[in-house]
Design a protein around this motif. Structure first.
Motif, mmCIF file in Angstrom:
data_model
loop_
_atom_site.group_PDB
_atom_site.id
_atom_site.type_symbol
_atom_site.label_atom_id
_atom_site.label_comp_id
_atom_site.label_asym_id
_atom_site.label_seq_id
_atom_site.Cartn_x
_atom_site.Cartn_y
_atom_site.Cartn_z
ATOM 1 N N ASN A 64 -2.507 -34.164 1.751
ATOM 2 C CA ASN A 64 -3.033 -35.496 2.055
ATOM 3 C C ASN A 64 -2.257 -36.142 3.192
ATOM 4 O OD1 ASN A 64 -5.232 -35.663 0.319
ATOM 5 N ND2 ASN A 64 -4.018 -36.495 -1.351
ATOM 6 N N LEU A 65 -0.938 -35.995 3.187
ATOM 7 C CA LEU A 65 -0.139 -36.557 4.276
ATOM 8 C C LEU A 65 -0.516 -35.910 5.606
ATOM 9 C CD1 LEU A 65 3.430 -36.803 2.663
ATOM 10 C CD2 LEU A 65 1.720 -38.623 2.932
ATOM 11 N N ILE A 66 -0.718 -34.609 5.596
ATOM 12 C CA ILE A 66 -1.126 -33.900 6.817
ATOM 13 C C ILE A 66 -2.483 -34.401 7.284
ATOM 14 C CG2 ILE A 66 -1.862 -31.645 7.700
ATOM 15 C CD1 ILE A 66 0.430 -30.449 5.902
ATOM 16 N N TYR A 67 -3.428 -34.554 6.366
ATOM 17 C CA TYR A 67 -4.755 -35.054 6.734
ATOM 18 C C TYR A 67 -4.674 -36.463 7.312
ATOM 19 C CZ TYR A 67 -6.630 -31.186 3.912
ATOM 20 O OH TYR A 67 -6.938 -29.957 3.383
ATOM 21 N N GLY A 69 -2.088 -37.856 8.811
ATOM 22 C CA GLY A 69 -1.470 -37.750 10.135
ATOM 23 C C GLY A 69 -2.417 -37.193 11.172
ATOM 24 N N ARG A 70 -3.162 -36.162 10.802
ATOM 25 C CA ARG A 70 -4.116 -35.560 11.748
ATOM 26 C C ARG A 70 -5.237 -36.543 12.053
ATOM 27 N NH1 ARG A 70 -8.814 -31.986 11.593
ATOM 28 N NH2 ARG A 70 -8.863 -30.926 13.602
ATOM 29 N N GLY A 71 -5.749 -37.220 11.030
ATOM 30 C CA GLY A 71 -6.809 -38.202 11.238
ATOM 31 C C GLY A 71 -6.354 -39.344 12.133
ATOM 32 N N TYR A 72 -5.135 -39.805 11.899
ATOM 33 C CA TYR A 72 -4.594 -40.876 12.728
ATOM 34 C C TYR A 72 -4.464 -40.411 14.175
ATOM 35 C CZ TYR A 72 -1.724 -44.688 14.374
ATOM 36 O OH TYR A 72 -1.245 -45.761 15.092
ATOM 37 N N ARG A 73 -3.968 -39.200 14.373
ATOM 38 C CA ARG A 73 -3.791 -38.665 15.719
ATOM 39 C C ARG A 73 -5.149 -38.524 16.424
ATOM 40 N NH1 ARG A 73 0.391 -39.039 17.794
ATOM 41 N NH2 ARG A 73 1.612 -37.751 16.452
ATOM 42 N N ILE A 74 -6.166 -38.060 15.690
ATOM 43 C CA ILE A 74 -7.504 -37.935 16.274
ATOM 44 C C ILE A 74 -8.018 -39.316 16.674
ATOM 45 C CG2 ILE A 74 -9.924 -37.414 15.747
ATOM 46 C CD1 ILE A 74 -8.850 -35.052 14.015
ATOM 47 N N ARG A 75 -7.923 -40.268 15.756
ATOM 48 C CA ARG A 75 -8.418 -41.634 16.026
ATOM 49 C C ARG A 75 -7.700 -42.232 17.225
ATOM 50 N NH1 ARG A 75 -10.344 -45.694 17.548
ATOM 51 N NH2 ARG A 75 -10.656 -47.621 16.424
ATOM 52 N N CYS A 108 -9.990 -43.309 5.568
ATOM 53 C CA CYS A 108 -10.749 -42.852 6.737
ATOM 54 C C CYS A 108 -9.965 -41.771 7.469
ATOM 55 C CB CYS A 108 -11.043 -44.032 7.657
ATOM 56 S SG CYS A 108 -11.988 -43.591 9.135
ATOM 57 N N TYR A 109 -8.668 -42.003 7.692
ATOM 58 C CA TYR A 109 -7.842 -41.005 8.369
ATOM 59 C C TYR A 109 -7.789 -39.710 7.569
ATOM 60 C CZ TYR A 109 -6.077 -44.890 11.215
ATOM 61 O OH TYR A 109 -5.955 -45.961 12.057
ATOM 62 N N ARG A 110 -7.676 -39.811 6.259
ATOM 63 C CA ARG A 110 -7.617 -38.627 5.407
ATOM 64 C C ARG A 110 -8.921 -37.833 5.520
ATOM 65 N NH1 ARG A 110 -6.972 -40.839 0.642
ATOM 66 N NH2 ARG A 110 -4.721 -40.933 0.773
ATOM 67 N N ALA A 111 -10.053 -38.530 5.480
ATOM 68 C CA ALA A 111 -11.353 -37.857 5.577
ATOM 69 C C ALA A 111 -11.518 -37.166 6.926
ATOM 70 C CB ALA A 111 -12.482 -38.865 5.352
ATOM 71 N N ILE A 112 -11.167 -37.861 7.984
ATOM 72 C CA ILE A 112 -11.293 -37.290 9.330
ATOM 73 C C ILE A 112 -10.340 -36.115 9.507
ATOM 74 C CG2 ILE A 112 -10.855 -37.768 11.780
ATOM 75 C CD1 ILE A 112 -11.849 -40.655 11.145
#
Length: 131
Positions: A64-67, A69-75, A108-112
């Motif tokens: 979940n933390l990775i998701y 972080g990745r979602g935040y980076r994408i956004r 939202c970040y986790r989903a993305i």
């Protein structure tokens, strides 16, 4: 885990709502190390640092933390083009952009971040849709 380390560090920081400086203090490293970890430019963390990171994140679901972080980076990386990314998700995965935008930001970040697609392909798909 090292390939996702930048997302893990960023996701942890966003989830716990702490600054980079606060995280540096928790890890007992200079601020520039945390910045480099989040950017993915700190390629070879020491075993001691990895042990500290593992201990710090052990009480959380690391995926979940990775998701997050990745979602935040994408956004963050998409900037004003994020709307096209959301449209691309609708086209490629059937995800409703309105529902995603209405989620609390962390969800939202986790989903993305959990979507296993190349973000630039998704962006391209969203830009090619008729308005």
């Amino acid at each position: 885990m090292e390939e996702n380390l930048k997302y893990l560090i960023l996701g942890y920081r966003k989830h716990t709502d702490i600054t980079q400086r606060e995280l540096a203090n928790k890890l007992d490293v200079p601020l520039d190390i945390v910045v480099a970890l989040e950017m993915g430019s700190f390629r070879y963390p020491t075993e001691r640092l990895m042990t500290k990171i593992e201990k710090l994140t052990s009480e959380f679901d690391r995926n979940n933390l990775i998701y997050i972080g990745r979602g935040y980076r994408i956004r963050d990386g998409m900037g004003p083009y994020f709307k096209y990314f959301l449209r691309g998700l609708q086209k490629m995965k059937g995800m409703d952009p309105t529902e995603l935008e209405e989620l609390p930001s962390e969800e939202c970040y986790r989903a993305i971040g959990s979507i296993d697609l190349d973000e630039f392909e998704v962006l391209h798909a969203g830009r090619t849709l008729e308005s």
